[in-house]
Design an enzyme around this catalytic site. Structure first.
Site, PDB file in Angstrom:
ATOM      1  N   CYS A 114       0.818  -1.232   0.000  1.00  0.00           N
ATOM      2  CA  CYS A 114       0.000   0.000   0.000  1.00  0.00           C
ATOM      3  C   CYS A 114       0.844   1.271   0.000  1.00  0.00           C
ATOM      4  CB  CYS A 114      -0.942   0.016   1.186  1.00  0.00           C
ATOM      5  SG  CYS A 114      -2.133  -1.321   1.121  1.00  0.00           S
ATOM      6  N   HIS A 252      -3.348   7.466   2.248  1.00  0.00           N
ATOM      7  CA  HIS A 252      -3.706   6.134   1.745  1.00  0.00           C
ATOM      8  C   HIS A 252      -5.148   5.853   2.152  1.00  0.00           C
ATOM      9  CE1 HIS A 252      -3.840   1.986   0.823  1.00  0.00           C
ATOM     10  NE2 HIS A 252      -3.663   1.544   2.059  1.00  0.00           N
ATOM     11  N   ASN A 282      -9.856  -0.075  -0.482  1.00  0.00           N
ATOM     12  CA  ASN A 282      -8.394  -0.039  -0.439  1.00  0.00           C
ATOM     13  C   ASN A 282      -7.845  -0.620  -1.746  1.00  0.00           C
ATOM     14  OD1 ASN A 282      -5.673  -0.347   0.053  1.00  0.00           O
ATOM     15  ND2 ASN A 282      -5.934  -1.218   2.098  1.00  0.00           N
TER      16      ASN A 282
HETATM   17  N1  ACO Z   1     -18.788  -8.015   8.533  1.00  0.00           N
HETATM   18  C1  ACO Z   1     -19.293  -8.222   9.752  1.00  0.00           C
HETATM   19  N2  ACO Z   1     -18.552  -8.541  10.819  1.00  0.00           N
HETATM   20  C2  ACO Z   1     -17.217  -8.633  10.634  1.00  0.00           C
HETATM   21  C3  ACO Z   1     -16.611  -8.432   9.385  1.00  0.00           C
HETATM   22  C4  ACO Z   1     -17.455  -8.116   8.297  1.00  0.00           C
HETATM   23  N3  ACO Z   1     -16.996  -7.905   7.063  1.00  0.00           N
HETATM   24  N4  ACO Z   1     -15.289  -8.581   9.508  1.00  0.00           N
HETATM   25  C5  ACO Z   1     -15.044  -8.853  10.795  1.00  0.00           C
HETATM   26  N5  ACO Z   1     -16.221  -8.898  11.490  1.00  0.00           N
HETATM   27  C6  ACO Z   1     -16.444  -9.151  12.908  1.00  0.00           C
HETATM   28  C7  ACO Z   1     -15.304  -9.919  13.554  1.00  0.00           C
HETATM   29  O1  ACO Z   1     -15.424 -11.305  13.346  1.00  0.00           O
HETATM   30  C8  ACO Z   1     -15.472  -9.521  15.003  1.00  0.00           C
HETATM   31  O2  ACO Z   1     -16.496 -10.303  15.568  1.00  0.00           O
HETATM   32  P1  ACO Z   1     -16.403 -10.852  17.093  1.00  0.00           P
HETATM   33  O3  ACO Z   1     -16.341  -9.598  17.917  1.00  0.00           O
HETATM   34  O4  ACO Z   1     -17.648 -11.649  17.231  1.00  0.00           O
HETATM   35  O5  ACO Z   1     -15.130 -11.633  17.129  1.00  0.00           O
HETATM   36  C9  ACO Z   1     -15.987  -8.094  14.938  1.00  0.00           C
HETATM   37  O6  ACO Z   1     -16.488  -7.922  13.594  1.00  0.00           O
HETATM   38  C10 ACO Z   1     -14.906  -7.053  15.193  1.00  0.00           C
HETATM   39  O7  ACO Z   1     -13.737  -7.376  14.422  1.00  0.00           O
HETATM   40  P2  ACO Z   1     -12.436  -6.501  14.449  1.00  0.00           P
HETATM   41  O8  ACO Z   1     -11.423  -7.111  13.542  1.00  0.00           O
HETATM   42  O9  ACO Z   1     -12.045  -6.229  15.870  1.00  0.00           O
HETATM   43  O10 ACO Z   1     -13.014  -5.131  13.808  1.00  0.00           O
HETATM   44  P3  ACO Z   1     -12.292  -3.780  13.609  1.00  0.00           P
HETATM   45  O11 ACO Z   1     -13.088  -2.713  14.210  1.00  0.00           O
HETATM   46  O12 ACO Z   1     -10.828  -3.862  13.953  1.00  0.00           O
HETATM   47  O13 ACO Z   1     -12.383  -3.582  12.023  1.00  0.00           O
HETATM   48  C11 ACO Z   1     -10.980  -3.793  10.070  1.00  0.00           C
HETATM   49  C12 ACO Z   1     -11.790  -4.532  11.161  1.00  0.00           C
HETATM   50  C13 ACO Z   1     -11.943  -2.965   9.268  1.00  0.00           C
HETATM   51  C14 ACO Z   1     -10.322  -4.841   9.196  1.00  0.00           C
HETATM   52  C15 ACO Z   1      -9.930  -2.889  10.723  1.00  0.00           C
HETATM   53  O14 ACO Z   1      -9.219  -3.601  11.694  1.00  0.00           O
HETATM   54  C16 ACO Z   1      -8.936  -2.301   9.723  1.00  0.00           C
HETATM   55  O15 ACO Z   1      -9.289  -1.488   8.923  1.00  0.00           O
HETATM   56  N6  ACO Z   1      -7.646  -2.687   9.848  1.00  0.00           N
HETATM   57  C17 ACO Z   1      -6.565  -2.063   9.063  1.00  0.00           C
HETATM   58  C18 ACO Z   1      -6.558  -2.425   7.609  1.00  0.00           C
HETATM   59  C19 ACO Z   1      -5.450  -1.642   6.946  1.00  0.00           C
HETATM   60  O16 ACO Z   1      -5.403  -0.447   7.031  1.00  0.00           O
HETATM   61  N7  ACO Z   1      -4.501  -2.309   6.340  1.00  0.00           N
HETATM   62  C20 ACO Z   1      -3.308  -1.555   5.908  1.00  0.00           C
HETATM   63  C21 ACO Z   1      -3.119  -1.443   4.543  1.00  0.00           C
HETATM   64  S1  ACO Z   1      -3.536  -2.871   3.666  1.00  0.00           S
HETATM   65  C22 ACO Z   1      -2.151  -3.351   2.715  1.00  0.00           C
HETATM   66  O17 ACO Z   1      -1.061  -2.920   2.906  1.00  0.00           O
HETATM   67  C23 ACO Z   1      -2.373  -4.436   1.715  1.00  0.00           C
END
Ligand code: ACO
Length: 325
Positions: A114, A252, A282
């Protein structure tokens, strides 16, 4: 010799096929509301079968070259950032060079996931600044959908395909003010696609299909927020600038909550932050130049304004570019 490198044209391209949050509701256990609230994403664009990273890059590149008032024959360097190349080799930069019918100039890919476009822009700037190139084409292009497991709701809702490009030319005045690149390979497994040419795809304990991206989303999220906060400070200090000197943040486009946190760190109101993540999710290396081109074409970003471009991604890699547009 002209001592600076300045962006003279921008372009971008998104494939026609759109995948909405509603469409994803039919594919995995998720909801439009969850995706909007946790990520800010409304839809993403997906390359159709046979449509490649080079196809997207070519469209974005031609638009950037036209915006700069140049022709492909003026280009004397191509630096292309991608994680999802068309072939193992030649590089996608060489494939693009052929498409543009230009011959002989240096052309190579950069791989920093990214952060790829920030890396590519920083590399191209060194060539232009030293006089080794006069008119560089810098592209971020991805078909990231090809390394996504479309049954994994933790990753498939986040990513999309696209391309963005700039023309970077030698100039007597800035231009790019500074570039800041970092990496720490210790975080390899928090965000990775485990399979590969050398390791193969028959990997024990890959933790899932090794062809597809795996991410510990929550840990990546925290690292991204902290790291991007630090790079904002580093960039401003290096230029002896205050937060208020920055006219536009072009971040980003991974998650609206990460963008909000960085804007807060800069004490910047959100109407000075370019946000396009809602429109394409993304797109990895394409995300910064896609956002930049959007805000240039709709007239928000004006000549002479100070822009802070920043990104964080797999590696981990992270970086920023401060520039006068
Ligand atoms: N729909 C519904 N529920 C979901 C989904 C979905 N698509 N995905 C995860 N959940 C659930 C999980 O299973 C979890 O359930 P539980 O509480 O019963 O276990 C709950 O939602 C919360 O999950 P978290 O992972 O804690 O949610 P979070 O608020 O952290 O959001 C996300 C997840 C959006 C992926 C976030 O962590 C994020 O954006 N992370 C960074 C991504 C990023 O910026 N990457 C960097 C660049 S990417 C690259 O370089 C290729």
């Amino acid at each position: 010799m002209k001592g600076f490198a300045r962006i003279t044209g921008t372009g971008s391209y998104l494939p026609d096929k759109v995948l909405t949050n509603k469409d994803l509701e039919a594919m995995v256990e998720t909801t439009d509301q969850w995706i909007r609230e946790r990520t800010g994403i409304v839809k993403r664009h997906i390359a159709v079968d046979g449509q490649t990273t080079c196809d997207l890059a070519e469209q974005a590149a031609r638009r950037a070259i036209e915006a700069a008032g140049r022709t492909p024959q003026d280009i004397d360097l191509i630096v292309l950032a991608t994680t999802t190349p068309d072939k193992i080799f030649p590089s996608t930069a060489c494939l693009l060079q052929q498409r543009l019918d230009i011959h002989g100039c240096a052309a190579f890919d950069v791989q920093a996931v990214c952060t790829g476009f920030i890396y590519a822009l920083a590399v191209a700037e060194k060539f232009v600044k030293t006089g080794a190139a006069k008119c560089a084409l810098v592209i971020g292009a991805e078909t990231f959908s090809r390394v996504i497991d479309w049954t994994d709701r933790g990753t498939c809702v986040l990513f999309g395909d696209g391309a963005g490009a700039v023309v970077l030319e030698a100039s007597d005045s800035p231009g790019i003010l500074s570039t800041h690149l970092h990496a720490d390979g210790a975080y390899e497994t928090l965000l990775h696609t485990p399979g590969g040419v050398s390791r193969g795809y028959d990997i024990q304990d890959a933790g899932g299909d090794p062809r597809f991206t795996q991410m510990k989303g929550n840990e990546v999220f925290k690292m991204a927020v902290n790291t991007l906060g630090r790079i904002v400070d580093e960039t401003l200090q290096a230029n002896d600038m205050k937060k208020s000197d920055v006219d536009w943040l072009v971040p980003h486009q991974a998650n609206i909550r990460i963008i909000n946190a960085t804007a807060r760190k800069l004490s910047m109101s959100m109407d000075k932050v370019v946000v396009t993540v809602d429109q394409h999710g993304n797109t990895s290396a394409a995300s910064v130049p896609l956002a930049l081109d959007t805000a240039v074409r709709d007239g928000r970003i004006q000549p002479g304004e100070v822009l802070l471009l920043e990104a964080f991604g797999g590696g981990f890699t992270w970086g920023s570019v401060l520039l006068k547009f």
